[in-house]
Design an enzyme around this catalytic site. Structure first.
Site, PDB file in Angstrom:
ATOM      1  N   SER A   1      16.405   3.006   4.645  1.00 28.17           N
ATOM      2  CA  SER A   1      16.473   1.565   4.407  1.00 28.17           C
ATOM      3  C   SER A   1      16.002   1.228   2.987  1.00 28.17           C
ATOM      4  CB  SER A   1      15.623   0.864   5.477  1.00 28.17           C
ATOM      5  OG  SER A   1      15.688  -0.512   5.343  1.00 28.17           O
TER       6      SER A   1
ATOM      7  N   ASP B   1      20.859   5.112   5.763  1.00 28.23           N
ATOM      8  CA  ASP B   1      21.268   3.712   5.834  1.00 28.23           C
ATOM      9  C   ASP B   1      20.548   2.854   4.785  1.00 28.23           C
ATOM     10  OD1 ASP B   1      23.241   2.190   7.062  1.00 28.23           O
ATOM     11  OD2 ASP B   1      21.784   1.105   8.266  1.00 28.23           O
TER      12      ASP B   1
ATOM     13  N   HIS C   1      20.458   0.710  12.611  1.00 26.75           N
ATOM     14  CA  HIS C   1      19.858   0.999  11.310  1.00 26.75           C
ATOM     15  C   HIS C   1      18.956   2.236  11.426  1.00 26.75           C
ATOM     16  CE1 HIS C   1      18.687   0.012   7.276  1.00 26.75           C
ATOM     17  NE2 HIS C   1      17.485  -0.451   7.578  1.00 26.75           N
TER      18      HIS C   1
END
Ligand SMILES: *[C@@H]1O[C@H](CO)[C@@H](O)[C@H](O)[C@H]1NC(C)=O
Ligand SMILES: *[C@@H]1O[C@H](CO)[C@@H](O)[C@H](O)[C@H]1NC(C)=O
Ligand SMILES: *[C@@H]1O[C@H](CO)[C@@H](O)[C@H](O)[C@H]1NC(C)=O
Ligand SMILES: *[C@@H]1O[C@H](CO)[C@@H](O)[C@H](O)[C@H]1NC(C)=O
Ligand SMILES: *[C@@H]1O[C@H](CO)[C@@H](O)[C@H](O)[C@H]1NC(C)=O
Length: 509
Positions: free
Chosen positions: A211, A235, A314
């Site tokens: 992230s 991600d 995610h």
């Protein structure tokens, strides 16, 4: 042990925008002033050995400077988070925890002053160095980071550094986006110290970030002139990064090899947290890269509080990376124009450009560009790909779901859903599903096909028909490249009845 030249170090410091003097340990107090002094940079007092904390505000230009890590402003390309500048390092609370096979308890590493944390640690520059960095709303104690660390140390004798910045990652999203720049500056300083004091070679460094941690990795790589060996972005976050300059986001200029795993690349309004576009040497799009099977993501996922607030799709990216480290299943990822083509079974072929392997072993493959892979809804996520084509015959349209079980020389699959759930099925059409099985069945000898009609709603209104005309089923194995045909002698499927069909020796019906 190879020593790095001091002039090279100075070059890096220039890249870092760090003044050499700020690295010296001092006892002078930090000053804090707000000035409006035109566009020139705040001047550092010649007698001060510390960088003062200065906030300059002129028109829209703002800048903050902190000792050791330097200055951060909001001018382009760093205008992706326009209103926010990073907090002070003390407030962001960066921690570096070193684990090796020799120490199960972590050793804290620091980059400041003259401390001996590196010299007294088990860090060994003859080994690979893997650095794991979390994102928004996570902290240093995340179980997924410990799991990746444990798996790595099981398969290799490496230096594993877990980077925590919980206090800086748990305010608002904009604040976390700003703070990651300080985390990157601090990580760069630590890596430079490891080069200087322990003989680390940057090409042996692999940053693994989830992230916002992916962009932290990118910013670290940028500061070190793209000399880091590898960065894996799990991600990489989309909001405040998608469509911004590559200087602020993780991209292929940040390391010698960059691989991204995309699992939640949708727009913010659609409830996505990841970046949807390819930015790396290899970008893996998992199940299309937008949402993951087995996840019910909503808009609330990413921005709601707590650890659970990091959405399922995610977070799937780090689950996949973890599994890839020790899995015997190859995580084969295929070249393809887009997911629509992939879902139609048109890409279960390694040409053009070659297949790759998503996750830990991606750097073993020469493939570059976008690669597509489907996974299962739960662990083990990795599977072998089969494109199953249902050739509908001539009869009535219906609504329902078709399942197929493959039986081969090495074993069987579960019943796998080939059509969409309760899909409208039309006479004369072909329906293709790319399904994954955790085991490779070898040569496919027979299949079992099952059709369940849609039950309809109140009093069975709108339900599917009891029979659906099907002539044949084709199966293509992605991993072996073999193709098989199965014929339906009855030319139809009957609701809730299984039909077991042997492979057609001629490949025809
Ligand atoms: C530095 O700051 C601390 C607390 O803010 C104060 O107690 C101390 O006297 C200061 N030292 C100097 C040299 O100004
Ligand atoms: C700097 O000064 C501002 C305004 O007085 C204050 O809010 C802030 O906490 C100070 N920052 C530091 C690091 O002392
Ligand atoms: C803003 O920061 C960047 C990166 O540190 C620097 O290159 C640039 O000169 C700064 N801009 C101004 C106007 O100070
Ligand atoms: C560092 O690692 C190398 C390679 O694994 C090993 O030969 C060497 O003994 C290690 N050095 C120390 C000080 O443990
Ligand atoms: C996917 O790629 C194919 C082949 O290049 C193209 O015809 C099609 O329009 C693309 N579909 C989407 C949704 O982009």
């Amino acid at each position: 042990m190879q020593r790095i030249r001091f002039s090279t170090l100075l070059q890096w410091m220039t890249i870092l925008g760090i003044q050499t003097l700020s690295l010296a340990a001092t006892t002078t107090n930090t000053t804090n002033t707000t000035t409006t002094i035109g566009t020139q940079k705040p001047s550092v007092s010649a007698t001060s050995t510390r960088l003062p904390v200065v906030t300059t505000t002129v028109n829209n230009f703002r800048e903050k400077c902190y000792e050791y890590v330097g200055c951060f402003n909001n001018s382009a390309p760093f205008n992706n988070d326009e209103k926010t500048l990073p907090l002070a390092p003390e407030k962001i609370g960066v921690e570096f925890r070193l684990f090796t096979r020799k120490n199960e308890e972590y050793e804290k590493l620091t980059y400041k002053g003259n401390d001996v944390s590196v010299k007294n640690s088990h860090f060994n520059s003859s080994r690979r160095t893997r650095v794991i960095i979390h994102g928004f709303q996570n902290n240093v104690n995340e179980q997924w980071m410990a799991d990746i660390k444990d798996s790595l140390l099981l398969i290799e004798d490496s230096n594993v550094i877990i980077v925590g910045w919980g206090p800086g990652a748990n305010g608002g999203y904009d604040s976390a986006v700003a703070n990651l720049r300080v985390v990157a500056a601090e990580l760069s300083l630590l890596l430079i110290r490891l080069v200087k004091e322990a003989g680390l070679k940057l090409k042996d460094v692999h940053l693994i970030g989830h992230s916002l941690g992916a962009h932290t990795s990118g910013d670290t790589g940028r500061r070190l002139g793209g000399q880091i060996g590898r960065i894996t972005g799990m991600d990489p976050a989309g909001p405040d990064f998608l469509n911004y300059n590559k200087a602020v986001l993780l991209d292929k200029t940040d390391a010698m090899f960059v691989d991204n795993i995309h699992t939640n690349g949708k727009t913010l309004l659609e409830g996505g947290a990841g970046i949807s576009t390819p930015t790396a040497h290899v970008d893996f799009f998992v199940n299309g890269g937008r949402t993951q099977p087995g996840c019910k993501d909503g808009l609330s996922g990413f921005f709601s509080g707590g650890v659970a607030g990091v959405a399922c799709s995610h977070g799937r990216s780090h689950q996949l990376f973890l599994e890839s480290i020790r899995s015997e299943c190859p995580f084969t990822a295929y070249p393809c124009a887009n997911q629509s083509e992939f879902s139609l079974g048109k890409c279960l072929d390694c040409e053009p450009g070659g297949c790759s392997e998503m996750g830990f072993y991606a750097d073993q493959h020469k493939a570059r560009g976008s690669r597509f892979i489907n996974t299962r809804a739960k662990a083990p996520f990795c599977g072998f790909h089969y494109a199953v084509t249902i050739h509908a015959g001539h009869g009535d349209d219906t609504k329902g779901t078709i399942y197929v079980t493959l039986r081969g020389s090495w074993g069987n699959t579960d019943a796998m859903m080939v059509t969409e759930s309760e899909e409208k099925l039309k006479s004369g059409e072909d329906y293709v599903g790319v399904v994954v099985s955790p085991n490779e069945v070898g040569n496919v000898q027979s299949i079992t096909v099952k059709y369940n009609k849609y039950k309809g709603w109140l009093f069975g209104l709108g339900s599917g028909n009891t029979v659906f005309a099907v002539d044949a089923v084709d199966v293509l194995s992605g991993e072996s490249g073999k193709q098989y045909t199965f014929c339906l002698p009855t030319r139809q499927l009957t609701h809730s009845q299984s039909a077991t069909l042997p492979v057609s020796p001629s490949g025809e019906c």
